[in-house]
Design an enzyme around this catalytic site. Structure first.
Site, PDB file in Angstrom:
ATOM      1  N   ARG A 158      19.175 -10.117  12.106  1.00  0.00           N
ATOM      2  CA  ARG A 158      18.955  -9.699  13.496  1.00  0.00           C
ATOM      3  C   ARG A 158      19.062 -10.885  14.443  1.00  0.00           C
ATOM      4  O   ARG A 158      18.599 -11.981  14.155  1.00  0.00           O
ATOM      5  CB  ARG A 158      17.581  -9.050  13.657  1.00  0.00           C
ATOM      6  CG  ARG A 158      17.266  -8.823  15.140  1.00  0.00           C
ATOM      7  CD  ARG A 158      16.142  -7.866  15.354  1.00  0.00           C
ATOM      8  NE  ARG A 158      14.905  -8.342  14.786  1.00  0.00           N
ATOM      9  CZ  ARG A 158      13.794  -7.639  14.806  1.00  0.00           C
ATOM     10  NH1 ARG A 158      13.784  -6.432  15.330  1.00  0.00           N
ATOM     11  NH2 ARG A 158      12.696  -8.130  14.282  1.00  0.00           N
ATOM     12  N   ARG A 168       4.370  -8.940   7.822  1.00  0.00           N
ATOM     13  CA  ARG A 168       4.411  -7.843   8.799  1.00  0.00           C
ATOM     14  C   ARG A 168       4.497  -6.492   8.098  1.00  0.00           C
ATOM     15  O   ARG A 168       3.908  -5.514   8.554  1.00  0.00           O
ATOM     16  CB  ARG A 168       5.600  -8.032   9.746  1.00  0.00           C
ATOM     17  CG  ARG A 168       5.359  -9.152  10.759  1.00  0.00           C
ATOM     18  CD  ARG A 168       6.634  -9.652  11.402  1.00  0.00           C
ATOM     19  NE  ARG A 168       7.340  -8.657  12.161  1.00  0.00           N
ATOM     20  CZ  ARG A 168       8.622  -8.742  12.496  1.00  0.00           C
ATOM     21  NH1 ARG A 168       9.343  -9.782  12.101  1.00  0.00           N
ATOM     22  NH2 ARG A 168       9.182  -7.798  13.216  1.00  0.00           N
ATOM     23  N   ARG A 192      -0.073   0.991  17.215  1.00  0.00           N
ATOM     24  CA  ARG A 192       0.123   0.599  15.821  1.00  0.00           C
ATOM     25  C   ARG A 192      -1.181   0.384  15.088  1.00  0.00           C
ATOM     26  O   ARG A 192      -1.155  -0.158  13.972  1.00  0.00           O
ATOM     27  CB  ARG A 192       1.120  -0.544  15.662  1.00  0.00           C
ATOM     28  CG  ARG A 192       0.795  -1.807  16.285  1.00  0.00           C
ATOM     29  CD  ARG A 192       2.017  -2.598  16.673  1.00  0.00           C
ATOM     30  NE  ARG A 192       2.845  -3.177  15.663  1.00  0.00           N
ATOM     31  CZ  ARG A 192       4.114  -3.514  15.913  1.00  0.00           C
ATOM     32  NH1 ARG A 192       4.666  -3.279  17.087  1.00  0.00           N
ATOM     33  NH2 ARG A 192       4.816  -4.094  14.997  1.00  0.00           N
TER      34      ARG A 192
HETATM   35  P1  AP5 Z   1       7.649  -5.736  17.639  1.00  0.00           P
HETATM   36  O1  AP5 Z   1       8.525  -6.480  18.551  1.00  0.00           O
HETATM   37  O2  AP5 Z   1       7.270  -4.351  17.956  1.00  0.00           O
HETATM   38  O3  AP5 Z   1       8.243  -5.839  16.191  1.00  0.00           O
HETATM   39  P2  AP5 Z   1       8.215  -4.815  14.947  1.00  0.00           P
HETATM   40  O4  AP5 Z   1       7.428  -3.594  15.020  1.00  0.00           O
HETATM   41  O5  AP5 Z   1       7.918  -5.683  13.811  1.00  0.00           O
HETATM   42  O6  AP5 Z   1       9.577  -4.205  15.004  1.00  0.00           O
HETATM   43  P3  AP5 Z   1      10.893  -4.927  15.243  1.00  0.00           P
HETATM   44  O7  AP5 Z   1      11.133  -5.125  16.695  1.00  0.00           O
HETATM   45  O8  AP5 Z   1      10.956  -6.117  14.345  1.00  0.00           O
HETATM   46  O9  AP5 Z   1      11.910  -3.860  14.646  1.00  0.00           O
HETATM   47  P4  AP5 Z   1      12.499  -2.545  15.271  1.00  0.00           P
HETATM   48  O10 AP5 Z   1      11.954  -1.376  14.535  1.00  0.00           O
HETATM   49  O11 AP5 Z   1      12.408  -2.529  16.759  1.00  0.00           O
HETATM   50  O12 AP5 Z   1      14.000  -2.705  14.798  1.00  0.00           O
HETATM   51  P5  AP5 Z   1      15.337  -3.100  15.596  1.00  0.00           P
HETATM   52  O13 AP5 Z   1      15.773  -1.936  16.410  1.00  0.00           O
HETATM   53  O14 AP5 Z   1      15.204  -4.411  16.258  1.00  0.00           O
HETATM   54  O15 AP5 Z   1       6.291  -6.574  17.440  1.00  0.00           O
HETATM   55  C1  AP5 Z   1       6.313  -7.951  17.146  1.00  0.00           C
HETATM   56  C2  AP5 Z   1       4.891  -8.460  17.016  1.00  0.00           C
HETATM   57  O16 AP5 Z   1       4.203  -8.275  18.266  1.00  0.00           O
HETATM   58  C3  AP5 Z   1       4.026  -7.741  15.988  1.00  0.00           C
HETATM   59  O17 AP5 Z   1       4.193  -8.272  14.702  1.00  0.00           O
HETATM   60  C4  AP5 Z   1       2.631  -7.991  16.570  1.00  0.00           C
HETATM   61  O18 AP5 Z   1       2.187  -9.301  16.277  1.00  0.00           O
HETATM   62  C5  AP5 Z   1       2.861  -7.906  18.058  1.00  0.00           C
HETATM   63  N1  AP5 Z   1       2.651  -6.541  18.573  1.00  0.00           N
HETATM   64  C6  AP5 Z   1       3.585  -5.745  19.165  1.00  0.00           C
HETATM   65  N2  AP5 Z   1       3.047  -4.553  19.512  1.00  0.00           N
HETATM   66  C7  AP5 Z   1       1.743  -4.598  19.132  1.00  0.00           C
HETATM   67  C8  AP5 Z   1       0.670  -3.673  19.188  1.00  0.00           C
HETATM   68  N3  AP5 Z   1       0.824  -2.436  19.700  1.00  0.00           N
HETATM   69  N4  AP5 Z   1      -0.538  -4.061  18.689  1.00  0.00           N
HETATM   70  C9  AP5 Z   1      -0.701  -5.279  18.173  1.00  0.00           C
HETATM   71  N5  AP5 Z   1       0.275  -6.207  18.060  1.00  0.00           N
HETATM   72  C10 AP5 Z   1       1.495  -5.869  18.541  1.00  0.00           C
HETATM   73  O19 AP5 Z   1      16.321  -3.213  14.351  1.00  0.00           O
HETATM   74  C11 AP5 Z   1      16.176  -4.242  13.386  1.00  0.00           C
HETATM   75  C12 AP5 Z   1      17.552  -4.781  12.972  1.00  0.00           C
HETATM   76  O20 AP5 Z   1      18.257  -3.790  12.270  1.00  0.00           O
HETATM   77  C13 AP5 Z   1      18.446  -5.175  14.153  1.00  0.00           C
HETATM   78  O21 AP5 Z   1      19.217  -6.288  13.812  1.00  0.00           O
HETATM   79  C14 AP5 Z   1      19.315  -3.941  14.371  1.00  0.00           C
HETATM   80  O22 AP5 Z   1      20.529  -4.291  14.972  1.00  0.00           O
HETATM   81  C15 AP5 Z   1      19.475  -3.441  12.954  1.00  0.00           C
HETATM   82  N6  AP5 Z   1      19.573  -1.975  12.875  1.00  0.00           N
HETATM   83  C16 AP5 Z   1      18.907  -1.046  13.626  1.00  0.00           C
HETATM   84  N7  AP5 Z   1      19.212   0.193  13.253  1.00  0.00           N
HETATM   85  C17 AP5 Z   1      20.096   0.066  12.225  1.00  0.00           C
HETATM   86  C18 AP5 Z   1      20.767   0.995  11.385  1.00  0.00           C
HETATM   87  N8  AP5 Z   1      20.622   2.333  11.515  1.00  0.00           N
HETATM   88  N9  AP5 Z   1      21.579   0.508  10.413  1.00  0.00           N
HETATM   89  C19 AP5 Z   1      21.743  -0.826  10.254  1.00  0.00           C
HETATM   90  N10 AP5 Z   1      21.138  -1.768  11.010  1.00  0.00           N
HETATM   91  C20 AP5 Z   1      20.313  -1.329  11.978  1.00  0.00           C
HETATM   92 MG    MG Z   2      11.589  -3.889  18.181  1.00  0.00          MG
END
Ligand code: AP5
Ligand code: MG
Length: 214
Positions: free
Chosen positions: A127, A171, A88
Site C-alpha cells: 500500500r 493491528r 472500532r
Molecule cells: P485506519 O487508518 O482506520 O487503519 P485500519 O483500520 O488499520 O485500516 P486501513 O486504513 O489500514 O485499511 P483499509 O481497510 O482502509 O484498507 P485500504 O482501502 O487502504 O486506522 C489507523 C490507526 O488509527 C489505528 O490502528 C488506530 O491506532 C487509529 N484509529 C483509527 N480509528 C480509530 C478508532 N475509531 N478508535 C481508536 N483508534 C483508531 O486497502 C488496503 C490496501 O489494499 C490498499 O493498498 C488498497 O489499494 C488495496 N486494496 C483495497 N481493496 C482491494 C481489493 N479488493 N483487492 C486488492 N487490493 C485491494
Molecule cells: Mg483506511
C-alpha cells in the site's frame, strides 16, 4: 444514508468508503485519516494519537468519540455519511448509538468487508498512501500513474508508518480482540451486511451498491 464500514486493517474500508462517498455525495469520515492529518500538522491530538498508532494500538475512546460526534453533527452530514474506521470498540459503538438516539436517528447499514488475515499482510506492504488527500494505492494492483506521486493531488505517496509487517500483525490482533465483536453488535441491530473483500475492488463495490440499492 448513514453507513459504517467494518473490516480488518487493510480489508479495503477506505477504498470502498471513498467510492461510496463519491457516488452518493455524502462525506467520507475516516478517523485514521483525521489522526494522520493531525500528526502531519503537528497538533496536540496528533501527538497523542501517534503514540498509540505507531504501536498498532487503538487511540483511546475519549480522544476519538467526541471528535466523531462533532463531525457528524456538521451541516454536510445532514443527508448521511460513511464512517470508515469508527466505531472500532463496543464503547464507541454505544456512544454512536446513543448520540443518534438523542436526535431520533439510527445508522442504516454496517458493511463488513471480509478479508482473511492471510491476505492482509501482503496488501499492506504494497500500500502507498497520500497523507495530503487520503488517496490509497497499491504498488501492484492499483499503482499511481507517476511512481511515488498521488494521481489526485500531486503530493508524495508513502508507506504508512503503521504498515510495517510486525505492526500489521499487532493491528490484526487488536482488530480480532476489540473490533470484531461489533459484527455481532450490528447483527443484533439488524443492519449488518457482509461482502467478500477478496474480490477485485470493482466487484466489491458493485456488491456494496447492490446492498445499498436493494
Ligand atoms: P485506519 O487508518 O482506520 O487503519 P485500519 O483500520 O488499520 O485500516 P486501513 O486504513 O489500514 O485499511 P483499509 O481497510 O482502509 O484498507 P485500504 O482501502 O487502504 O486506522 C489507523 C490507526 O488509527 C489505528 O490502528 C488506530 O491506532 C487509529 N484509529 C483509527 N480509528 C480509530 C478508532 N475509531 N478508535 C481508536 N483508534 C483508531 O486497502 C488496503 C490496501 O489494499 C490498499 O493498498 C488498497 O489499494 C488495496 N486494496 C483495497 N481493496 C482491494 C481489493 N479488493 N483487492 C486488492 N487490493 C485491494
Ligand atoms: Mg483506511
Amino acid at each position: 444514508m448513514k453507513i459504517i464500514m467494518l473490516g480488518a486493517p487493510g480489508a479495503g474500508k477506505g477504498t470502498q468508503a471513498k467510492q461510496i462517498a463519491d457516488k452518493y455525495t455524502i462525506p467520507h469520515i475516516s478517523t485514521g485519516d483525521i489522526f494522520r492529518a493531525n500528526i502531519k500538522n503537528g497538533t496536540e491530538l496528533g501527538r497523542k494519537a501517534k503514540q498509540y498508532m505507531d504501536q498498532g494500538l487503538l487511540v483511546p475512546d475519549e480522544l476519538t468519540c467526541d471528535l466523531v460526534m462533532d463531525r457528524i453533527g456538521q451541516a454536510d452530514c445532514a443527508n448521511g455519511f460513511v464512517l470508515d474506521g469508527f466505531p472500532r470498540t463496543i464503547p464507541q459503538a454505544e456512544a454512536l448509538t446513543n448520540a443518534l438516539e438523542k436526535i431520533g436517528q439510527t445508522m442504516d447499514y454496517a458493511i463488513d468487508v471480509d478479508v482473511p488475515d492471510a491476505n492482509i499482510v501482503e496488501r499492506m506492504s504494497g500500500r502507498r498512501a497520500c497523507l495530503n488527500c487520503g488517496a490509497t494505492y497499491h504498488i501492484v494492483s492499483i499503482p499511481t500513474k507517476v511512481e511515488g506521486i498521488c494521481d489526485r493531488c500531486g503530493s508524495e505517496v508513502v508507506l504508512r508508518e503503521d504498515d510495517a509487517p510486525e505492526t500489521v500483525q499487532k493491528r490484526l490482533a487488536v482488530y480480532h480482540e476489540q473490533t470484531q465483536p461489533l459484527i455481532d453488535y450490528y447483527q443484533k441491530q439488524g443492519i449488518l451486511k457482509s461482502v467478500d473483500g477478496t474480490q477485485p475492488m470493482e466487484k466489491v463495490f458493485a456488491d456494496i451498491v447492490a446492498i445499498l440499492e436493494a
